[in-house]
Write an enzyme that holds these catalytic residues in place. Structure first.
Site, PDB file in Angstrom:
ATOM      1  N   GLU A   3       0.771  -1.252   0.078  1.00 30.79           N
ATOM      2  CA  GLU A   3       0.027  -0.153  -0.104  1.00 30.79           C
ATOM      3  C   GLU A   3       0.801   1.388   0.121  1.00 30.79           C
ATOM      4  O   GLU A   3       0.598   2.204   1.039  1.00 30.79           O
ATOM      5  CB  GLU A   3      -1.028  -0.046   1.110  1.00 30.79           C
ATOM      6  CG  GLU A   3      -1.925  -1.156   1.127  1.00 30.79           C
ATOM      7  CD  GLU A   3      -2.738  -1.135   2.354  1.00 30.79           C
ATOM      8  OE1 GLU A   3      -3.195   0.053   3.024  1.00 30.79           O
ATOM      9  OE2 GLU A   3      -3.505  -2.057   2.716  1.00 30.79           O
ATOM     10  N   GLU A  23      -5.322  -8.677   0.814  1.00 31.24           N
ATOM     11  CA  GLU A  23      -6.053  -8.304   2.068  1.00 31.24           C
ATOM     12  C   GLU A  23      -7.524  -8.105   1.941  1.00 31.24           C
ATOM     13  O   GLU A  23      -7.691  -7.249   0.857  1.00 31.24           O
ATOM     14  CB  GLU A  23      -5.518  -7.093   2.856  1.00 31.24           C
ATOM     15  CG  GLU A  23      -4.086  -7.235   3.363  1.00 31.24           C
ATOM     16  CD  GLU A  23      -3.629  -5.767   4.189  1.00 31.24           C
ATOM     17  OE1 GLU A  23      -4.687  -4.998   4.241  1.00 31.24           O
ATOM     18  OE2 GLU A  23      -2.634  -5.647   3.959  1.00 31.24           O
TER      19      GLU A  23
HETATM   20  O1  IFM Z   1      -4.042  -3.121   9.031  1.00 31.87           O
HETATM   21  C1  IFM Z   1      -4.045  -2.531   7.826  1.00 31.87           C
HETATM   22  C2  IFM Z   1      -2.842  -3.237   7.021  1.00 31.87           C
HETATM   23  O2  IFM Z   1      -1.651  -2.667   7.659  1.00 31.87           O
HETATM   24  C3  IFM Z   1      -3.033  -2.478   5.745  1.00 31.87           C
HETATM   25  N1  IFM Z   1      -4.066  -2.755   5.054  1.00 31.87           N
HETATM   26  C4  IFM Z   1      -5.181  -2.141   5.813  1.00 31.87           C
HETATM   27  C5  IFM Z   1      -5.392  -2.878   7.271  1.00 31.87           C
HETATM   28  C6  IFM Z   1      -6.757  -2.525   7.823  1.00 31.87           C
HETATM   29  O3  IFM Z   1      -6.790  -1.186   8.094  1.00 31.87           O
END
Ligand code: IFM
Length: 457
Positions: free
Chosen positions: A175, A358
Site C-alpha cells: 500500500e 488483504e
Molecule cells: O491493518 C491494515 C494493514 O496494515 C494495511 N491494510 C489495511 C489494514 C486494515 O486497516
C-alpha cells in the site's frame, strides 16, 4: 479445528460448478511485522516515533509488544494449519534486518525470519513475505529523500539472499498509496506530515524504490521466482453522486489508484499526477518503475466517497458512503466494489494475475466462551466478499488467491488495539490465542475451494 466446525450448518455451495475457484487458487491469511512483533531485538523505526508522540494513537497504546508474535507464532501457525490455511502473507521488519545503519545487518534478525519460514514450511503453509509493510528504520530516513530508494532495494537483496532458497513468491511494497497520502499528507500515519509536496515525493520515491527492489530481487533470485507488489485499490465515487463532486472523485482515483498501478505497467503517471510529481522525477526513473510484476496484489476493504472542498488539501474532502451501507467497526461493507476493482484491473492492465492480498473486517467481538469467539457478523461479511471475488473470477478475471486480513487481532496503527480484525482472538493481557468461528468458516471454504454461504441462525 473440530471445536469451531459447526455440524448444524453443513456447507452449501452457492451457484453450482462456477462457484468454485480455480484449482490452483491460494487461500491465505495476512499480517505485518509492525502490527504483530514487539520492539525487542530490532532498531528504532518511524512507527516507534509516531506512537511515542502523545495522543497519536487513539487508544493510547504503543507498538512495544503488539501480539508478541516472535514468541507466539507457533500457536498462530498451529491454528492456521489446523484450518487448512495454505499461505501466510507476513512482513519482514526492515529495522530488524538493518537496525542502525546500512552495514548493521543483524544475524539475529535474519535467523529469526529463517526460523519463522521453516516453521511455516514444516506446517505445510507457504510463506508469502512482504518486504516493506511501512516500518522504516530510523537511520534510513523517509520518502521525501531519494536516497531511501536504493537503501530499500539493498535491504530487499539482503533478505532475498538469505530466504530465497525457501521462498518463491515475494511482495515488494504494501500500500504505497496509504503511506504517501495518509502518512505524508493527512498526518494519520508515520511520518505524520501534512504537506502535499511531501506526498508527491513519497509517491514517486516509493514507486522508484519498488522498481529498484524488483531489479535487486530479479538479480538475486532464480528466474522461476514470482515477484509482485500490493496496492490498496478502491473504486472512488462522488459523494451523493453529485455532479460537482465528480471531478474530485476522478482526481482521487488518479492520486490513490492510478499513480501507483499505471507506472508499474509502463503507462507512466496519469495527468495531472505527472505534473505534480515532476519535480522528483529524474531521467531514467520511469523504465525502472515499469517493473511489469509477475502478479498484482490488491488490498480491498471498501470504496472511497469524495466531495470537493475548496479549503482542504488537494481541494477535496472525504465524503459520506451511502446511508444503507452496512458498517464494521472501521469500514463500510461494499462487496460489489471488490468485483468492480478486480474487473477493472483485468481490463486496464492486460489481464494480470491478481491476488486479493488483504480483505477483512474489524468487529466488536464478544469475549471467548468455551474456547471459541462467536463472530457471526464477520462470517456474514466475509461470505459476501468471497462471493464478490468469485463473481470476478466467473467473469474471467485471473484471480489466483485471497488472503484474509488478519490472521490474529493485532495493533491497528493509529487506531491501536481497538480494532479487531482477526480470525484468531488475542487476549490483550495474556496474549493467549482463541480461534473465532470465522476461522472455522474460512476452513470450510478452503476445503471446498468455494465461497460458501454463511451459516444462518
Ligand atoms: O491493518 C491494515 C494493514 O496494515 C494495511 N491494510 C489495511 C489494514 C486494515 O486497516
Amino acid at each position: 479445528m473440530t471445536a469451531i466446525h459447526d455440524p448444524s450448518h453443513p456447507p452449501a455451495i452457492d451457484g453450482g460448478a462456477t462457484a468454485r475457484f480455480s484449482p490452483d487458487f491460494v487461500w491465505g491469511v495476512a499480517a505485518s511485522a509492525a502490527q504483530t512483533e514487539s520492539r525487542r531485538g530490532r532498531g528504532p523505526s518511524n512507527w516507534d516515533a509516531f506512537c511515542d508522540a502523545r495522543g497519536a494513537v487513539l487508544d493510547g497504546s504503543t507498538n512495544a509488544l503488539c501480539t508478541g508474535f516472535e514468541e507466539h507464532y507457533p500457536a498462530d501457525l498451529a491454528l492456521l494449519a489446523g484450518a487448512g490455511v495454505q499461505a501466510f502473507r507476513f512482513s519482514i521488519a526492515w529495522p530488524r534486518i538493518q537496525p542502525s545503519a546500512a552495514d548493521s545487518v543483524s544475524a539475529a534478525g535474519l535467523d529469526y525470519y529463517d526460523r519463522l519460514v521453516d516453521s511455516m514450511l514444516a506446517k505445510g503453509i507457504t510463506p508469502w513475505p512482504t518486504l516493506f509493510h511501512w516500518d522504516v528504520p530510523t537511520w534510513a530516513g523517509d520518502f521525501r529523500d531519494r536516497d531511501i530508494c536504493q537503501r530499500l532495494a539493498d535491504y530487499a537483496a539482503i533478505v532475498a539472499e538469505r530466504l530465497g532458497d525457501r521462498i518463491s513468491q515475494w511482495i515488494v511494497l504494501n500500500e504505497p498509496n496509504s503511506v504517501a497520502l495518509r502518512g505524508y499528507a493527512a498526518q494519520i500515519h508515520a511520518p505524520a506530515l501534512n504537506s502535499a509536496d511531501a506526498a508527491y515525493a513519497a509517491i514517486h520515491h516509493q514507486n522508484l524504490a519498488q522498481g529498484l527492489a524488483f531489479q535487486a530481487l530479479r538479480a538475486t533470485l532464480p528466474g522461476t521466482h514470482r515477484i509482485g507488489t500490493t496496492v490498496n485499490l478502491q473504486p472512488v465515487r462522488a459523494e451523493g453522486g453529485h455532479a460537482e463532486n465528480q471531478a474530485a472523485a476522478q482526481r482521487v482515483d488518479m492520486l490513490w489508484n492510478r499513480a501507483f498501478v499505471d507506472p508499474l505497467y509502463g503507462k507512466g503517471y496519469p495527468q495531472p499526477v505527472a505534473e505534480l510529481v515532476a519535480p522528483f522525477v529524474v531521467d531514467g526513473d520511469m523504465p525502472v518503475i515499469a517493473a511489469q510484476p509477475d502478479f498484482l496484489g490488491m488490498n480491498y476493504y471498501s470504496r472511497i466517497y469524495i466531495k470537493q472542498a475548496a479549503n482542504h488539501m488537494f481541494g477535496l474532502a472525504q465524503g459520506q458512503p451511502p446511508h444503507d451501507a452496512p458498517a464494521t467497526d472501521y469500514f463500510h461493507v461494499e462487496p460489489d466494489g471488490l468485483t468492480e476493482m478486480l474487473v477493472r484491473l483485468h481490463h486496464d492492465y492486460g489481464a494480470p494475475e491478481l491476488y486479493v492480498t488483504e480483505t477483512g473486517f474489524a468487529m466488536p467481538d464478544p469475549p471467548p466462551r468455551d474456547g471459541v469467539v462467536d463472530d457471526a457478523g464477520r462470517i456474514a461479511h466475509l461470505a459476501s466478499y468471497l462471493k464478490a471475488a468469485q463473481a470476478a473470477h466467473a467473469q474471467g478475471v485471473r484471480l489466483k488467491g485471497l488472503f484474509y486480513w488478519s490472521a490474529t487481532d493485532n495493533w491497528e496503527w493509529g487506531q491501536g488495539f481497538a480494532k479487531r480484525f482477526g480470525l484468531i482472538h488475542v487476549d490483550r493481557t495474556s496474549l493467549a490465542r482463541t480461534p473465532k468461528r470465522s476461522l472455522g468458516y474460512f476452513a470450510r471454504c478452503i476445503e471446498h475451494n468455494a465461497a460458501l454461504d454463511a451459516p444462518t441462525g
